[in-house]
Write an enzyme that holds these catalytic residues in place. Sequence first.
Site, PDB file in Angstrom:
ATOM      1  CG  ASN A   7      -1.859   1.147   1.294  1.00 40.84           C
ATOM      2  OD1 ASN A   7      -1.826   2.026   0.432  1.00 40.84           O
ATOM      3  ND2 ASN A   7      -2.702   1.166   2.304  1.00 40.84           N
ATOM      4  NE  ARG A  90      -6.066   1.661  -0.358  1.00 37.95           N
ATOM      5  CZ  ARG A  90      -6.056   2.835   0.231  1.00 37.95           C
ATOM      6  NH1 ARG A  90      -4.939   3.293   0.763  1.00 37.95           N
ATOM      7  NH2 ARG A  90      -7.137   3.556   0.313  1.00 37.95           N
ATOM      8  CG  HIS A 180     -13.441   3.027   2.716  1.00 39.94           C
ATOM      9  ND1 HIS A 180     -14.180   3.992   3.370  1.00 39.94           N
ATOM     10  CD2 HIS A 180     -12.171   3.195   3.140  1.00 39.94           C
ATOM     11  CE1 HIS A 180     -13.385   4.710   4.143  1.00 39.94           C
ATOM     12  NE2 HIS A 180     -12.154   4.244   4.016  1.00 39.94           N
ATOM     13  NE  ARG A 241     -10.599  12.303   3.889  1.00 39.99           N
ATOM     14  CZ  ARG A 241     -10.517  10.970   3.804  1.00 39.99           C
ATOM     15  NH1 ARG A 241     -11.612  10.248   3.747  1.00 39.99           N
ATOM     16  NH2 ARG A 241      -9.356  10.387   3.771  1.00 39.99           N
ATOM     17  CD  GLU A 385      -9.333  -1.483   3.575  1.00 42.84           C
ATOM     18  OE1 GLU A 385      -9.438  -0.647   2.682  1.00 42.84           O
ATOM     19  OE2 GLU A 385      -9.126  -1.176   4.769  1.00 42.84           O
TER      20      GLU A 385
END
Length: 399
Positions: A7, A90, A180, A241, A385
Amino acid sequence: MLILVVNAGSSSLKYQLIDMEGEKVLAKGNCDRIGIDGHISHKTSDGRKLDQDCSFPTHTEAFEKLVEALTTGDASVIKDMSEISAVGHRIVQGAEIFCQTTMVTDEVIDKIDELAELAPVHNHAHALALRACKKVFSADVPQVAVFDTAFHQTMPPKAYMYGIPYEDYEKYHVRKYGFHGTSHRFVSSALAEAMGKDLKDIKVVSCHLGNGSSITAIENGKSIDTSMGFTPLDGIIMGTRSGAIDASAVTFLAKKLGLNADEMSNYLNKKCGFLGVSNISSDNREIYEAIHNGDAKAQLTADMLRYEIKKFIGSYSAIMNGLDAVIFTGGIGENSWEVREGVCTNMDFLGIKIDTELNKTVKGSLTKISVPDSKVEVWVIPTNEELLIARDTLSLISK
Ligand code: ADP
Protein backbone atom coordinates in the site's frame (compact mmCIF):
# COMPACT_ATOMS: atom_id res chain seq x y z
CA MET A 1 2.48 -19.56 -1.51
CA LEU A 2 3.70 -16.17 -0.28
CA ILE A 3 2.14 -12.92 -1.45
CA LEU A 4 3.45 -9.45 -0.69
CA VAL A 5 0.73 -6.83 -0.29
CA VAL A 6 1.79 -3.23 -0.85
CA ASN A 7 0.00 0.00 0.00
CA ALA A 8 2.09 2.88 -1.31
CA GLY A 9 1.61 6.55 -0.54
CA SER A 10 3.66 9.51 -1.72
CA SER A 11 6.13 9.18 1.17
CA SER A 12 5.35 5.77 2.60
CA LEU A 13 5.19 2.14 1.59
CA LYS A 14 3.24 -0.15 3.89
CA TYR A 15 3.54 -3.89 3.32
CA GLN A 16 2.47 -7.29 4.59
CA LEU A 17 3.91 -10.65 3.62
CA ILE A 18 1.09 -13.19 3.74
CA ASP A 19 1.39 -16.96 3.60
CA MET A 20 -1.75 -17.97 1.71
CA GLU A 21 -1.67 -21.39 3.28
CA GLY A 22 -3.62 -20.56 6.43
CA GLU A 23 -3.75 -16.88 5.36
CA LYS A 24 -1.14 -15.98 7.96
CA VAL A 25 0.73 -12.67 8.09
CA LEU A 26 4.46 -13.50 8.39
CA ALA A 27 5.69 -9.91 8.65
CA LYS A 28 4.46 -6.39 8.14
CA GLY A 29 5.98 -2.96 8.14
CA ASN A 30 6.25 0.53 6.79
CA CYS A 31 9.01 2.25 4.83
CA ASP A 32 8.37 5.85 5.72
CA ARG A 33 9.71 9.31 4.87
CA ILE A 34 10.47 8.43 1.24
CA GLY A 35 11.94 11.44 -0.56
CA ILE A 36 12.69 13.11 2.81
CA ASP A 37 15.22 10.84 4.56
CA GLY A 38 13.88 7.36 5.30
CA HIS A 39 12.88 4.97 8.08
CA ILE A 40 11.78 1.35 8.17
CA SER A 41 9.72 -0.20 10.95
CA HIS A 42 9.31 -3.91 10.41
CA LYS A 43 7.77 -6.60 12.62
CA THR A 44 7.41 -10.34 12.30
CA SER A 45 4.39 -12.32 13.52
CA ASP A 46 6.53 -13.84 16.29
CA GLY A 47 7.47 -10.39 17.59
CA ARG A 48 10.94 -9.76 16.11
CA LYS A 49 11.44 -6.13 15.11
CA LEU A 50 13.60 -3.93 12.95
CA ASP A 51 13.52 -0.16 13.38
CA GLN A 52 16.10 1.72 11.38
CA ASP A 53 16.81 5.10 9.81
CA CYS A 54 17.59 4.66 6.13
CA SER A 55 18.07 6.62 2.95
CA PHE A 56 15.02 6.48 0.69
CA PRO A 57 15.47 9.05 -2.09
CA THR A 58 12.74 7.19 -4.07
CA HIS A 59 10.35 4.24 -3.71
CA THR A 60 13.01 1.98 -5.33
CA GLU A 61 15.31 2.21 -2.30
CA ALA A 62 12.33 1.58 -0.02
CA PHE A 63 11.50 -1.63 -1.94
CA GLU A 64 15.14 -2.72 -1.78
CA LYS A 65 15.09 -2.17 1.98
CA LEU A 66 11.89 -4.10 2.56
CA VAL A 67 13.30 -7.02 0.58
CA GLU A 68 16.45 -6.81 2.73
CA ALA A 69 14.35 -6.75 5.93
CA LEU A 70 12.33 -9.77 4.79
CA THR A 71 15.37 -11.82 3.72
CA THR A 72 18.29 -10.89 6.00
CA GLY A 73 18.99 -10.05 9.63
CA ASP A 74 17.26 -10.88 12.92
CA ALA A 75 13.75 -10.03 11.72
CA SER A 76 13.90 -11.92 8.42
CA VAL A 77 11.15 -14.39 7.53
CA ILE A 78 12.32 -15.82 4.19
CA LYS A 79 15.70 -16.74 2.71
CA ASP A 80 15.26 -15.34 -0.75
CA MET A 81 12.81 -13.03 -2.47
CA SER A 82 12.21 -15.74 -5.08
CA GLU A 83 9.98 -17.30 -2.39
CA ILE A 84 7.51 -14.46 -3.01
CA SER A 85 5.11 -15.62 -5.72
CA ALA A 86 3.35 -12.33 -6.46
CA VAL A 87 2.83 -8.76 -5.33
CA GLY A 88 -0.64 -7.25 -4.82
CA HIS A 89 -0.93 -3.46 -4.84
CA ARG A 90 -3.69 -1.35 -3.34
CA ILE A 91 -4.67 1.39 -5.81
CA VAL A 92 -7.05 4.15 -4.72
CA GLN A 93 -8.53 5.37 -8.01
CA GLY A 94 -9.36 3.13 -10.95
CA ALA A 95 -12.10 5.43 -12.28
CA GLU A 96 -14.24 3.95 -15.07
CA ILE A 97 -11.24 2.17 -16.59
CA PHE A 98 -10.60 -0.49 -13.96
CA CYS A 99 -13.76 -2.29 -12.89
CA GLN A 100 -11.92 -5.25 -11.40
CA THR A 101 -8.61 -6.52 -10.11
CA THR A 102 -6.08 -6.30 -12.93
CA MET A 103 -2.67 -7.75 -13.83
CA VAL A 104 -0.08 -4.95 -13.88
CA THR A 105 1.56 -4.16 -17.23
CA ASP A 106 3.46 -1.04 -18.33
CA GLU A 107 0.27 0.15 -20.00
CA VAL A 108 -1.72 -0.35 -16.77
CA ILE A 109 0.86 1.63 -14.79
CA ASP A 110 0.64 4.50 -17.31
CA LYS A 111 -3.16 4.50 -17.05
CA ILE A 112 -3.00 4.53 -13.22
CA ASP A 113 -0.62 7.49 -13.48
CA GLU A 114 -2.94 9.29 -15.92
CA LEU A 115 -5.74 8.98 -13.35
CA ALA A 116 -3.65 11.04 -10.89
CA GLU A 117 -5.72 14.07 -11.84
CA LEU A 118 -8.70 12.39 -10.15
CA ALA A 119 -6.68 11.29 -7.08
CA PRO A 120 -3.78 13.71 -6.71
CA VAL A 121 -2.60 12.43 -3.34
CA HIS A 122 -2.52 8.76 -4.28
CA ASN A 123 -2.34 7.61 -7.89
CA HIS A 124 0.98 9.12 -8.91
CA ALA A 125 2.55 7.60 -5.79
CA HIS A 126 1.03 4.22 -6.72
CA ALA A 127 2.55 4.50 -10.22
CA LEU A 128 5.96 5.37 -8.77
CA ALA A 129 5.76 2.37 -6.44
CA LEU A 130 4.62 0.04 -9.23
CA ARG A 131 7.57 1.09 -11.41
CA ALA A 132 10.00 0.75 -8.46
CA CYS A 133 8.59 -2.67 -7.60
CA LYS A 134 9.14 -3.83 -11.19
CA LYS A 135 12.79 -2.77 -10.91
CA VAL A 136 13.38 -4.64 -7.65
CA PHE A 137 11.40 -7.83 -8.37
CA SER A 138 12.23 -10.02 -11.34
CA ALA A 139 9.93 -9.84 -14.35
CA ASP A 140 8.47 -13.28 -13.66
CA VAL A 141 6.95 -12.17 -10.33
CA PRO A 142 3.41 -11.15 -11.29
CA GLN A 143 2.07 -7.90 -9.96
CA VAL A 144 -1.60 -7.27 -9.46
CA ALA A 145 -3.54 -4.04 -8.89
CA VAL A 146 -6.62 -4.00 -6.64
CA PHE A 147 -8.69 -0.82 -6.87
CA ASP A 148 -10.63 0.88 -4.01
CA THR A 149 -13.15 2.12 -6.56
CA ALA A 150 -13.71 -1.13 -8.48
CA PHE A 151 -16.44 -2.55 -6.22
CA HIS A 152 -18.55 0.57 -6.78
CA GLN A 153 -18.38 0.42 -10.58
CA THR A 154 -21.68 -1.49 -10.44
CA MET A 155 -23.56 1.67 -9.31
CA PRO A 156 -26.20 2.72 -11.84
CA PRO A 157 -25.87 6.15 -13.52
CA LYS A 158 -28.76 7.56 -11.44
CA ALA A 159 -26.60 6.91 -8.35
CA TYR A 160 -23.24 8.10 -9.63
CA MET A 161 -24.21 11.15 -11.68
CA TYR A 162 -24.14 14.66 -10.22
CA GLY A 163 -26.58 17.31 -11.41
CA ILE A 164 -24.00 19.02 -13.61
CA PRO A 165 -23.97 19.49 -17.41
CA TYR A 166 -23.57 16.04 -18.95
CA GLU A 167 -20.76 17.25 -21.18
CA ASP A 168 -18.70 18.13 -18.09
CA TYR A 169 -19.16 14.61 -16.76
CA GLU A 170 -17.97 13.28 -20.13
CA LYS A 171 -15.11 15.75 -20.51
CA TYR A 172 -13.76 15.79 -16.94
CA HIS A 173 -15.07 12.45 -15.61
CA VAL A 174 -16.68 14.19 -12.65
CA ARG A 175 -19.03 11.64 -11.03
CA LYS A 176 -19.32 9.61 -7.88
CA TYR A 177 -16.69 6.85 -7.74
CA GLY A 178 -16.85 5.73 -4.10
CA PHE A 179 -13.96 4.34 -2.08
CA HIS A 180 -13.20 1.67 0.57
CA GLY A 181 -14.48 -0.83 -2.03
CA THR A 182 -12.03 -3.51 -0.92
CA SER A 183 -13.25 -3.22 2.67
CA HIS A 184 -16.96 -3.24 1.78
CA ARG A 185 -16.38 -6.27 -0.46
CA PHE A 186 -14.44 -8.09 2.28
CA VAL A 187 -16.93 -7.50 5.09
CA SER A 188 -20.03 -8.15 2.99
CA SER A 189 -18.71 -11.52 1.89
CA ALA A 190 -17.71 -12.33 5.49
CA LEU A 191 -21.25 -11.35 6.54
CA ALA A 192 -22.86 -13.70 4.02
CA GLU A 193 -20.64 -16.51 5.26
CA ALA A 194 -21.47 -15.73 8.90
CA MET A 195 -25.22 -15.59 8.15
CA GLY A 196 -25.00 -18.78 6.10
CA LYS A 197 -26.62 -17.01 3.14
CA ASP A 198 -25.71 -16.13 -0.42
CA LEU A 199 -24.76 -12.42 -0.56
CA LYS A 200 -26.99 -12.17 -3.67
CA ASP A 201 -30.02 -12.93 -1.49
CA ILE A 202 -29.54 -10.21 1.16
CA LYS A 203 -29.87 -6.44 1.27
CA VAL A 204 -26.98 -4.96 3.22
CA VAL A 205 -25.82 -1.57 4.48
CA SER A 206 -22.09 -1.68 5.18
CA CYS A 207 -20.73 1.07 7.46
CA HIS A 208 -16.94 1.43 7.29
CA LEU A 209 -16.21 3.95 10.04
CA GLY A 210 -12.59 4.99 10.61
CA ASN A 211 -10.58 8.17 10.11
CA GLY A 212 -12.19 8.08 6.71
CA SER A 213 -15.72 6.67 6.65
CA SER A 214 -18.07 5.43 3.98
CA ILE A 215 -21.41 3.66 3.90
CA THR A 216 -22.47 1.39 1.05
CA ALA A 217 -25.76 -0.14 -0.07
CA ILE A 218 -25.21 -3.69 -1.33
CA GLU A 219 -27.95 -5.49 -3.25
CA ASN A 220 -27.57 -8.68 -5.29
CA GLY A 221 -23.98 -8.78 -4.03
CA LYS A 222 -23.24 -5.47 -5.75
CA SER A 223 -22.61 -1.92 -4.59
CA ILE A 224 -25.57 0.12 -5.77
CA ASP A 225 -24.77 3.35 -3.94
CA THR A 226 -22.14 4.67 -1.56
CA SER A 227 -21.60 7.77 0.54
CA MET A 228 -18.18 8.86 -0.69
CA GLY A 229 -18.17 10.58 -4.04
CA PHE A 230 -15.80 11.99 -6.65
CA THR A 231 -13.25 11.96 -3.82
CA PRO A 232 -13.26 10.51 -0.28
CA LEU A 233 -14.45 13.91 1.04
CA ASP A 234 -18.16 13.26 0.53
CA GLY A 235 -20.65 11.50 2.79
CA ILE A 236 -20.66 11.51 6.59
CA ILE A 237 -18.51 13.63 8.91
CA MET A 238 -15.02 12.09 9.35
CA GLY A 239 -11.87 12.64 11.43
CA THR A 240 -10.72 15.74 9.56
CA ARG A 241 -13.02 15.74 6.49
CA SER A 242 -16.26 17.69 6.45
CA GLY A 243 -18.36 15.09 4.68
CA ALA A 244 -21.23 16.38 2.50
CA ILE A 245 -21.58 20.16 2.47
CA ASP A 246 -23.57 22.53 0.25
CA ALA A 247 -21.20 23.53 -2.59
CA SER A 248 -22.34 27.15 -2.13
CA ALA A 249 -21.10 27.07 1.47
CA VAL A 250 -17.70 26.09 0.05
CA THR A 251 -17.53 29.01 -2.40
CA PHE A 252 -18.87 31.37 0.31
CA LEU A 253 -16.25 30.23 2.83
CA ALA A 254 -13.48 30.40 0.23
CA LYS A 255 -14.29 34.08 -0.30
CA LYS A 256 -14.60 34.85 3.43
CA LEU A 257 -11.38 33.01 4.34
CA GLY A 258 -9.49 34.22 1.26
CA LEU A 259 -8.59 30.68 0.20
CA ASN A 260 -7.91 29.50 -3.35
CA ALA A 261 -9.19 26.14 -4.68
CA ASP A 262 -6.26 24.06 -3.40
CA GLU A 263 -6.30 25.79 -0.01
CA MET A 264 -10.04 25.24 0.26
CA SER A 265 -9.58 21.55 -0.53
CA ASN A 266 -6.94 21.35 2.20
CA TYR A 267 -9.35 23.08 4.63
CA LEU A 268 -12.18 20.65 3.86
CA ASN A 269 -9.96 17.56 4.00
CA LYS A 270 -7.69 18.40 6.93
CA LYS A 271 -9.31 21.02 9.17
CA CYS A 272 -12.95 20.00 9.32
CA GLY A 273 -14.78 16.92 10.57
CA PHE A 274 -14.48 15.84 14.22
CA LEU A 275 -11.43 18.07 14.57
CA GLY A 276 -13.09 21.17 13.19
CA VAL A 277 -16.43 20.85 15.03
CA SER A 278 -15.02 19.73 18.40
CA ASN A 279 -11.81 21.76 18.23
CA ILE A 280 -10.38 18.88 20.27
CA SER A 281 -9.33 15.96 18.11
CA SER A 282 -9.87 14.00 14.92
CA ASP A 283 -9.83 10.82 17.00
CA ASN A 284 -13.10 9.23 18.08
CA ARG A 285 -11.62 8.03 21.40
CA GLU A 286 -10.59 11.55 22.37
CA ILE A 287 -14.02 12.86 21.40
CA TYR A 288 -15.62 10.38 23.84
CA GLU A 289 -13.09 11.22 26.54
CA ALA A 290 -14.09 14.87 26.18
CA ILE A 291 -17.80 13.93 26.29
CA HIS A 292 -17.20 12.16 29.61
CA ASN A 293 -15.64 15.40 30.83
CA GLY A 294 -18.80 17.26 29.82
CA ASP A 295 -17.61 18.96 26.63
CA ALA A 296 -20.63 20.17 24.61
CA LYS A 297 -18.88 20.46 21.23
CA ALA A 298 -17.54 16.92 21.55
CA GLN A 299 -21.11 15.78 22.27
CA LEU A 300 -22.33 17.67 19.18
CA THR A 301 -19.63 15.97 17.06
CA ALA A 302 -20.67 12.52 18.26
CA ASP A 303 -24.37 13.37 17.75
CA MET A 304 -23.68 14.50 14.18
CA LEU A 305 -21.84 11.27 13.37
CA ARG A 306 -24.59 9.01 14.70
CA TYR A 307 -27.34 11.09 13.06
CA GLU A 308 -25.65 11.05 9.66
CA ILE A 309 -25.05 7.27 9.77
CA LYS A 310 -28.72 6.75 10.67
CA LYS A 311 -29.78 8.86 7.68
CA PHE A 312 -27.73 6.73 5.31
CA ILE A 313 -29.14 3.48 6.74
CA GLY A 314 -32.65 4.88 6.29
CA SER A 315 -32.13 6.16 2.76
CA TYR A 316 -30.33 3.02 1.60
CA SER A 317 -33.15 0.85 3.01
CA ALA A 318 -35.51 2.94 0.91
CA ILE A 319 -33.58 2.53 -2.34
CA MET A 320 -33.25 -1.24 -1.76
CA ASN A 321 -36.88 -1.54 -0.63
CA GLY A 322 -35.72 -3.48 2.41
CA LEU A 323 -32.83 -4.31 4.68
CA ASP A 324 -31.54 -7.64 5.97
CA ALA A 325 -28.28 -6.67 7.66
CA VAL A 326 -26.16 -3.77 8.82
CA ILE A 327 -22.39 -4.13 9.12
CA PHE A 328 -20.13 -2.05 11.38
CA THR A 329 -16.43 -2.11 10.50
CA GLY A 330 -13.30 0.12 10.55
CA GLY A 331 -11.58 1.45 13.69
CA ILE A 332 -14.77 3.12 14.98
CA GLY A 333 -17.28 0.56 13.71
CA GLU A 334 -15.35 -2.35 15.19
CA ASN A 335 -14.51 -0.74 18.53
CA SER A 336 -16.89 2.03 19.52
CA TRP A 337 -19.96 0.56 21.23
CA GLU A 338 -21.21 4.11 21.84
CA VAL A 339 -21.37 4.90 18.12
CA ARG A 340 -23.05 1.56 17.33
CA GLU A 341 -25.60 1.99 20.11
CA GLY A 342 -26.32 5.58 19.12
CA VAL A 343 -26.94 4.56 15.51
CA CYS A 344 -29.12 1.54 16.34
CA THR A 345 -31.28 3.18 19.03
CA ASN A 346 -34.84 4.08 17.93
CA MET A 347 -34.52 2.12 14.71
CA ASP A 348 -37.04 -0.57 15.64
CA PHE A 349 -39.52 0.82 13.07
CA LEU A 350 -36.99 -0.47 10.51
CA GLY A 351 -36.59 -3.78 12.31
CA ILE A 352 -33.27 -3.01 13.99
CA LYS A 353 -32.93 -4.08 17.63
CA ILE A 354 -29.55 -4.67 19.23
CA ASP A 355 -28.48 -6.37 22.45
CA THR A 356 -27.12 -3.29 24.21
CA GLU A 357 -25.27 -5.27 26.90
CA LEU A 358 -23.57 -7.55 24.37
CA ASN A 359 -22.77 -4.56 22.15
CA LYS A 360 -20.83 -2.94 25.01
CA THR A 361 -18.46 -5.92 25.17
CA VAL A 362 -17.64 -6.17 21.45
CA LYS A 363 -14.29 -4.84 20.29
CA GLY A 364 -12.88 -5.94 16.96
CA SER A 365 -14.37 -9.42 16.85
CA LEU A 366 -16.88 -10.87 14.42
CA THR A 367 -20.13 -10.75 16.41
CA LYS A 368 -23.85 -10.50 15.76
CA ILE A 369 -25.04 -7.73 18.08
CA SER A 370 -28.75 -7.77 17.14
CA VAL A 371 -31.24 -9.65 19.31
CA PRO A 372 -32.76 -12.89 17.92
CA ASP A 373 -36.11 -11.26 17.08
CA SER A 374 -34.54 -8.29 15.30
CA LYS A 375 -35.82 -8.33 11.71
CA VAL A 376 -32.51 -6.87 10.56
CA GLU A 377 -29.29 -8.54 11.70
CA VAL A 378 -26.58 -6.18 12.93
CA TRP A 379 -22.99 -7.41 12.78
CA VAL A 380 -19.57 -6.16 13.83
CA ILE A 381 -17.13 -7.50 11.24
CA PRO A 382 -13.40 -6.70 11.37
CA THR A 383 -12.18 -5.61 7.97
CA ASN A 384 -9.00 -6.91 6.36
CA GLU A 385 -8.24 -5.14 3.10
CA GLU A 386 -4.73 -6.61 2.84
CA LEU A 387 -6.07 -10.15 3.01
CA LEU A 388 -8.60 -9.45 0.26
CA ILE A 389 -5.83 -7.95 -1.91
CA ALA A 390 -3.77 -11.11 -1.31
CA ARG A 391 -6.77 -13.34 -2.12
CA ASP A 392 -7.51 -11.39 -5.31
CA THR A 393 -3.85 -11.60 -6.30
CA LEU A 394 -3.77 -15.34 -5.74
CA SER A 395 -6.99 -15.87 -7.66
CA LEU A 396 -5.83 -13.78 -10.64
CA ILE A 397 -2.39 -15.40 -10.93
CA SER A 398 -3.95 -18.86 -10.59
CA LYS A 399 -6.05 -18.24 -13.73
P1 ADP B 1 -8.18 4.65 9.02
O1 ADP B 1 -9.39 5.19 8.33
O2 ADP B 1 -7.05 5.61 9.06
O3 ADP B 1 -7.79 3.24 8.59
P2 ADP B 1 -9.09 3.36 11.45
O4 ADP B 1 -10.01 2.44 10.73
O5 ADP B 1 -7.92 2.78 12.15
O6 ADP B 1 -8.61 4.55 10.55
O7 ADP B 1 -9.98 4.14 12.52
C1 ADP B 1 -9.47 5.14 13.33
C2 ADP B 1 -10.59 5.59 14.25
O8 ADP B 1 -11.02 4.47 15.04
C3 ADP B 1 -10.19 6.69 15.22
O9 ADP B 1 -11.18 7.70 15.25
C4 ADP B 1 -10.14 5.96 16.54
O10 ADP B 1 -10.46 6.80 17.62
C5 ADP B 1 -11.18 4.90 16.37
N1 ADP B 1 -10.92 3.82 17.31
C6 ADP B 1 -9.89 2.95 17.29
N2 ADP B 1 -9.92 2.14 18.37
C7 ADP B 1 -11.00 2.51 19.10
C8 ADP B 1 -11.57 2.08 20.33
N3 ADP B 1 -11.03 1.10 21.03
N4 ADP B 1 -12.69 2.72 20.77
C9 ADP B 1 -13.23 3.72 20.07
N5 ADP B 1 -12.75 4.19 18.90
C10 ADP B 1 -11.64 3.60 18.42
